[in-house]
Design a protein around this motif. Structure first.
Motif, PDB file in Angstrom:
ATOM      1  N   GLN A 247      51.579  64.088  95.448  1.00 34.25           N
ATOM      2  CA  GLN A 247      52.799  64.781  95.961  1.00 34.25           C
ATOM      3  C   GLN A 247      52.949  65.531  97.579  1.00 34.25           C
ATOM      4  O   GLN A 247      52.958  66.385  97.906  1.00 34.25           O
TER       5      GLN A 247
ATOM      6  N   VAL B 109      55.566  57.268 101.031  1.00 35.90           N
ATOM      7  CA  VAL B 109      55.572  55.786 102.153  1.00 35.90           C
ATOM      8  C   VAL B 109      55.348  54.717 101.095  1.00 35.90           C
ATOM      9  O   VAL B 109      55.170  53.451 101.578  1.00 35.90           O
TER      10      VAL B 109
ATOM     11  N   GLY C  55      55.036  64.795  99.771  1.00 32.77           N
ATOM     12  CA  GLY C  55      56.445  65.290 100.272  1.00 32.77           C
ATOM     13  C   GLY C  55      57.319  64.330 100.925  1.00 32.77           C
ATOM     14  O   GLY C  55      58.291  64.729 101.525  1.00 32.77           O
TER      15      GLY C  55
ATOM     16  N   ALA D 255      47.163  58.734  91.528  1.00 36.00           N
ATOM     17  CA  ALA D 255      48.123  57.820  92.189  1.00 36.00           C
ATOM     18  C   ALA D 255      48.900  58.658  93.203  1.00 36.00           C
ATOM     19  O   ALA D 255      49.314  57.913  93.987  1.00 36.00           O
TER      20      ALA D 255
ATOM     21  N   CYS E 205      49.231  53.894  97.343  1.00 32.09           N
ATOM     22  CA  CYS E 205      49.559  55.119  98.041  1.00 32.09           C
ATOM     23  C   CYS E 205      48.297  55.309  99.076  1.00 32.09           C
ATOM     24  O   CYS E 205      47.209  55.545  98.512  1.00 32.09           O
TER      25      CYS E 205
HETATM   26  S1  SF4 Z   1      52.782  58.798  99.641  1.00 29.93           S
HETATM   27 FE1  SF4 Z   1      54.231  58.652  97.847  1.00 29.93          FE
HETATM   28  S2  SF4 Z   1      52.421  58.247  96.075  1.00 29.93           S
HETATM   29 FE2  SF4 Z   1      51.438  58.903  98.009  1.00 29.93          FE
HETATM   30  S3  SF4 Z   1      51.163  61.006  97.865  1.00 29.93           S
HETATM   31 FE3  SF4 Z   1      53.025  60.880  98.921  1.00 29.93          FE
HETATM   32  S4  SF4 Z   1      54.562  60.922  97.322  1.00 29.93           S
HETATM   33 FE4  SF4 Z   1      52.760  60.635  96.166  1.00 29.93          FE
END
Ligand code: SF4
Ligand code: SF4
Lengths: 215, 294
Positions: free
Chosen positions: A133, A138, A135, A130, A146
């Motif tokens: 990480q 969005v 950083g 999911a 994601c």
């Molecule tokens: S966009 Fe959000 S859910 Fe996707 S990798 Fe980055 S922090 Fe994780």
């Protein structure tokens, strides 16, 4: 949420243990037990297989949650057998390996598993990655899907030319992230967000090594 | 300096481009032969960039060879193998060597190619790459730093008129237009009525559209593409036509079909030109053009 692991091929484990003749085995009672990669059964099977190759297994344990601080207590409790071995083989995810490593720094710690991703369960036994990480989240503009993990290329501005009938170029069984994002944004009446330009991503929000002191 | 290709696009003539696939290895004889064969028959030649994620001689190398031979190259640039530093560096090189046309692509996924364990980069995507080019034209790199000498390119992208679902594809098309794409090469099209409808939509944007023409070599290949290649639908009557060709004659039929399609697109001014992809059969492109009266 679980740390998803897969056992390394036994031949690789044997090669990693090449220079050690006495092994202590540590499993994990949480994610690796659930994934059937490092629970009690797998630890015992590993013990038998190693013994068949001529290794001496000085002992074994399954720590309730190998990545947390309880690991220190378990290490102390089994000090004798651990000391008696010249390495520990850890059948937990890499976080468990790191945790054990931090307590046994004068002895080699060898991982028996490959850590694949942090997975969420959407139907019994089916896990998907999911979050990577990244950083800079969005999800607020992608209907909660994601694109860094659900799209093979981690694109931000819409589907690539490989998307086919809503499926991903790399696997006809997997959905194209942007078909999912499109459908859900449409349902939510927010399709205009798909037209928004996303500039190149900041991959250095916290440059590696990633360390933050929250104290 | 406006590139010859851009001049052709702006001239209102029916533009023809084709494609060169560089070799896997240092033997570039065949590539050079194909360049010789096509350079004076088309307005510009694309050179593919590790097409299908298969490692090959680089696009920029093929473009330089085209330049040396007096042809007009289009540099294909995918985002798969290089981060934003390397992409911009390549554009600087291309500009200084008078390679002034760029086709911006996301690039195929790594696992479909022949280095399945490689790292896919995708630091930028095709839309971001287009914007990077437009920014570099103002004398700044993508980090906002001054360039000692700006670039200038005729930049294009691709679109799949028969994608399913179509709306996300069209949204991305419009994002590419906004990002500064001047021309588009389409995925292979076979149904001219459907394509004409797409063109009605595309005509509202200030861009030139070159219809993708992929040579059909057999009924089996046509079926395979329909079943497996994203956004390609070969209508049954064309498949039947290929199947009905005399033994060993399917390729001739394919050339005939391609020539017929190009002629029809030109006659009714459906689009601004064609991009002909003969995939390993580059030597038949002049025949297709001759059949189309070009
Ligand atoms: S966009 Fe959000 S859910 Fe996707 S990798 Fe980055 S922090 Fe994780
Ligand atoms: S098909 Fe969709 S999910 Fe797969 S790489 Fe392309 S955009 Fe990403």
């Amino acid at each position: 949420m679980k740390s998803i692991t897969r056992q390394k091929p036994f031949s690789e484990v044997v090669q990693l243990l090449d220079r050690f003749d006495r092994v202590y085995i540590i499993g994990c009672g949480t994610c690796a037990t659930m994934a059937r990669t490092g629970g009690r059964d797998e630890v015992l099977e590993m013990k038998n297989r190693l013994q068949e190759t001529g290794k001496l297994v000085t002992g074994w344990t399954v720590i309730p949650t190998a990545c947390d601080e309880m690991t220190e207590a378990a290490a102390r409790e089994n000090e004798g057998a651990i000391k008696n071995a010249n390495c520990s083989l850890v059948m937990a995810c890499a976080l468990g390996v790191h945790r054990v490593n931090s307590y046994l720094n004068n002895k080699a710690v060898i991982p028996a598993l490959d850590t694949l991703f942090i997975g969420m369960e959407d139907s019994p036994g089916n896990f998907y990655e999911a979050c990577a990480q990244c950083g800079q989240c969005v999800l607020g503009e992608t209907a909660g899907i994601c694109p860094l993990t659900a799209c093979n290329k981690g694109l931000l501005n819409g589907p690539c030319g490989g998307t086919n009938n809503g499926k991903c170029e790399v696997d006809k069984e997997k959905d194209c992230a942007f078909t999912l994002i499109y459908q859900r944004l449409k349902e939510q009446g927010r399709l205009d967000l798909m037209r928004k330009y996303h500039p190149p991503k900041n991959y250095q929000v916290v440059p590696r090594p990633r360390i933050i002191n929250l104290g | 300096m406006i590139s010859n290709f851009k001049q052709a696009l702006n001239s209102g003539k029916f533009v023809v481009t084709s494609e060169i696939g560089p070799p896997k290895g240092t033997n570039i004889e065949q590539m050079l032969h194909h360049i010789d064969l096509l350079k004076n028959r088309v307005d510009a030649l694309n050179v593919t960039d590790h097409q299908s994620s298969v490692m090959r001689f680089p696009s920029i190398g093929g473009c330089l060879a085209i330049k040396e031979k007096g042809g007009e190259p289009i540099l294909q640039v995918t985002c798969r193998d290089r981060n934003r530093l390397a992409l911009q560096a390549e554009l600087l090189l291309a500009h200084t060597r008078n390679v002034r046309n760029v086709l911006c692509l996301t690039g195929d996924a790594v696992p479909v190619g022949d280095h399945k364990e490689a790292k896919g980069i995708f630091d930028l995507d095709s839309v971001q790459l287009l914007r990077t080019i437009r920014q570099m034209e103002t004398g700044k790199d993508s980090g906002g730093n001054d360039l000692n000498g700006a670039v200038e390119f005729c930049a294009g992208a691709i679109v799949t008129p028969e994608a399913n679902p179509i709306e996300p594809q069209l949204i991305k098309f419009e994002k590419k237009v906004e990002a500064g794409a001047e021309f588009f090469q389409t995925q292979a099209i076979y149904d001219l009525d459907k394509f004409a409808k797409f063109m009605q939509y595309a005509r509202q944007f200030p861009v030139k559209i070159l219809a993708g023409i992929v040579l059909l070599s057999s009924a089996r290949m046509a079926k395979y593409m329909t079943d497996n290649v994203p956004g390609i639908n070969v209508p049954q009557d064309l498949i039947d036509e290929l199947a009905g060709a005399p033994k060993g004659g399917a390729i001739r039929k394919g050339i005939e079909i391609a020539g017929r399609m190009v002629a029809a697109l030109k006659k009714d001014s459906i689009c601004d030109g064609v991009h002909i992809m003969a995939i390993n059969r580059e030597e038949v492109v002049p025949e297709i053009l001759a059949l189309a009266g070009l």
